[in-house]
Motif scaffolding. Sequence first.
Motif, PDB file in Angstrom:
ATOM      1  N   UNK A  10      15.578 -42.662 -57.041  1.00 34.46           N
ATOM      2  CA  UNK A  10      15.646 -41.201 -57.081  1.00 34.46           C
ATOM      3  C   UNK A  10      16.634 -40.688 -56.046  1.00 34.46           C
ATOM      4  N   UNK A  11      17.353 -39.614 -56.400  1.00 33.21           N
ATOM      5  CA  UNK A  11      18.413 -39.089 -55.538  1.00 33.21           C
ATOM      6  C   UNK A  11      19.379 -40.217 -55.204  1.00 33.21           C
ATOM      7  N   UNK A  12      19.856 -40.887 -56.243  1.00 37.28           N
ATOM      8  CA  UNK A  12      20.604 -42.137 -56.075  1.00 37.28           C
ATOM      9  C   UNK A  12      22.003 -41.946 -55.523  1.00 37.28           C
ATOM     10  N   UNK A  13      22.526 -40.705 -55.533  1.00 38.02           N
ATOM     11  CA  UNK A  13      23.871 -40.490 -55.014  1.00 38.02           C
ATOM     12  C   UNK A  13      24.895 -41.301 -55.774  1.00 38.02           C
ATOM     13  N   UNK A  14      25.649 -42.121 -55.059  1.00 38.82           N
ATOM     14  CA  UNK A  14      26.695 -42.926 -55.687  1.00 38.82           C
ATOM     15  C   UNK A  14      26.170 -44.190 -56.353  1.00 38.82           C
ATOM     16  N   UNK A  15      24.862 -44.392 -56.271  1.00 38.36           N
ATOM     17  CA  UNK A  15      24.243 -45.484 -57.017  1.00 38.36           C
ATOM     18  C   UNK A  15      24.372 -46.868 -56.415  1.00 38.36           C
ATOM     19  N   UNK A  16      24.680 -46.951 -55.116  1.00 36.91           N
ATOM     20  CA  UNK A  16      24.851 -48.274 -54.507  1.00 36.91           C
ATOM     21  C   UNK A  16      23.583 -49.120 -54.614  1.00 36.91           C
ATOM     22  N   UNK A  17      22.441 -48.496 -54.337  1.00 37.16           N
ATOM     23  CA  UNK A  17      21.197 -49.265 -54.389  1.00 37.16           C
ATOM     24  C   UNK A  17      20.868 -49.672 -55.820  1.00 37.16           C
ATOM     25  N   UNK A  18      21.036 -48.744 -56.752  1.00 38.91           N
ATOM     26  CA  UNK A  18      20.755 -49.035 -58.147  1.00 38.91           C
ATOM     27  C   UNK A  18      21.573 -50.226 -58.627  1.00 38.91           C
ATOM     28  N   UNK A  63      13.408 -44.415 -53.044  1.00 39.31           N
ATOM     29  CA  UNK A  63      14.020 -43.179 -52.565  1.00 39.31           C
ATOM     30  C   UNK A  63      14.854 -43.583 -51.351  1.00 39.31           C
ATOM     31  N   UNK A  64      16.165 -43.464 -51.462  1.00 40.23           N
ATOM     32  CA  UNK A  64      17.049 -43.952 -50.405  1.00 40.23           C
ATOM     33  C   UNK A  64      17.890 -42.812 -49.835  1.00 40.23           C
ATOM     34  N   UNK A  65      17.627 -42.486 -48.606  1.00 45.46           N
ATOM     35  CA  UNK A  65      18.386 -41.487 -47.844  1.00 45.46           C
ATOM     36  C   UNK A  65      18.524 -40.154 -48.588  1.00 45.46           C
ATOM     37  N   UNK A 110      15.100 -44.099 -44.931  1.00 49.14           N
ATOM     38  CA  UNK A 110      15.678 -42.848 -44.433  1.00 49.14           C
ATOM     39  C   UNK A 110      16.049 -42.981 -42.966  1.00 49.14           C
ATOM     40  N   UNK A 111      17.108 -42.283 -42.600  1.00 51.15           N
ATOM     41  CA  UNK A 111      17.497 -42.217 -41.191  1.00 51.15           C
ATOM     42  C   UNK A 111      16.780 -41.082 -40.483  1.00 51.15           C
ATOM     43  N   UNK A 112      16.193 -40.168 -41.265  1.00 45.29           N
ATOM     44  CA  UNK A 112      15.630 -38.948 -40.688  1.00 45.29           C
ATOM     45  C   UNK A 112      14.199 -39.195 -40.212  1.00 45.29           C
ATOM     46  N   UNK A 113      14.003 -39.203 -38.899  1.00 41.47           N
ATOM     47  CA  UNK A 113      12.694 -39.512 -38.325  1.00 41.47           C
ATOM     48  C   UNK A 113      11.639 -38.476 -38.710  1.00 41.47           C
ATOM     49  N   UNK A 169      11.678 -47.342 -42.806  1.00 43.48           N
ATOM     50  CA  UNK A 169      11.327 -47.867 -44.134  1.00 43.48           C
ATOM     51  C   UNK A 169       9.814 -47.938 -44.283  1.00 43.48           C
ATOM     52  N   UNK A 170       9.336 -47.563 -45.460  1.00 50.62           N
ATOM     53  CA  UNK A 170       7.924 -47.728 -45.775  1.00 50.62           C
ATOM     54  C   UNK A 170       7.784 -48.054 -47.260  1.00 50.62           C
ATOM     55  N   UNK A 171       6.859 -48.953 -47.555  1.00 53.37           N
ATOM     56  CA  UNK A 171       6.520 -49.309 -48.934  1.00 53.37           C
ATOM     57  C   UNK A 171       5.032 -49.049 -49.121  1.00 53.37           C
ATOM     58  N   UNK A 172       4.702 -48.332 -50.201  1.00 50.31           N
ATOM     59  CA  UNK A 172       3.296 -48.004 -50.445  1.00 50.31           C
ATOM     60  C   UNK A 172       3.019 -47.934 -51.929  1.00 50.31           C
ATOM     61  N   UNK A 173       1.741 -47.821 -52.267  1.00 52.12           N
ATOM     62  CA  UNK A 173       1.343 -47.630 -53.661  1.00 52.12           C
ATOM     63  C   UNK A 173       0.376 -46.452 -53.732  1.00 52.12           C
ATOM     64  N   UNK A 174      -0.045 -46.139 -54.938  1.00 51.44           N
ATOM     65  CA  UNK A 174      -1.015 -45.050 -55.104  1.00 51.44           C
ATOM     66  C   UNK A 174      -2.444 -45.571 -55.175  1.00 51.44           C
ATOM     67  N   UNK A 175      -2.615 -46.846 -54.865  1.00 52.79           N
ATOM     68  CA  UNK A 175      -3.945 -47.387 -54.712  1.00 52.79           C
ATOM     69  C   UNK A 175      -4.547 -46.876 -53.405  1.00 52.79           C
TER      70      UNK A 175
END
Length: 218
Positions: free
Chosen positions: A46-54, A115-117, A154-157, A210-216
């Motif tokens: 989401x919000x992929x910008x130039x798509x580098x991660x994709x 969701x990247x940056x 994200x870089x934004x604390x 960085x954080x990884x989570x689920x909806x569990x």
Amino acid sequence: MGKDKLRKFAEIATFDNVVELDAGKELKGQWAAKHFGNTKPIVLELACGKGEYTVNLAKLFPEKNFIGVDYKGNRIWRGAKTALEEGIDNVGFLRIQIETILEHFEENEIAEIWITFPDPQPQDSREKKRLTNPKFLERYKLILKEDGCMNLKTDNDGFYAYTLEQIALLNLKKFKETTDLYSSDLVDHVLSIKTYYERKYLAVDKNINYVKWSFQQA
């Protein structure tokens, strides 16, 4: 809009790997079969910008389909063009406002979300625009498979702290988290993919969250 942006908008309209606006609604629930012609799991950026991660995730995981979602066609152009030039056929791009995501994906259609940056929307008045606002999280939960995961870099604390707060309020299960990714032991071939913005932040020694989570439930 400048001539270069207009050129890129016109060009992505001819790309087979880009779907724009209402055209995406016709693929709801059938992205794998109709767009990619297979039954592979789907991962969104989401919000992929130039798509580098994709694009780079698609290279790493040919057994999955990847869709970069953004509204700015002149940015999507870069990732879409790269994928076409390099023959990466498990990549697609969807140009929509993320607020409309439920109109384009069916419940349980997505295996994972990145969701990247994103724009951190730091002003209090723009909290509803933050991509980890509870209203957005509700949408992601619906389209994610039951065992699906969310990832945020994200870089934004402040935005990172806000996201952790939402995860805690909803009592969601976290798998990984760090406020300084490249000084942690979490970095692997996936997390070491760097976007244009990430490279800029790292050049001035900015920490990456960085954080990884689920909806569990935790």
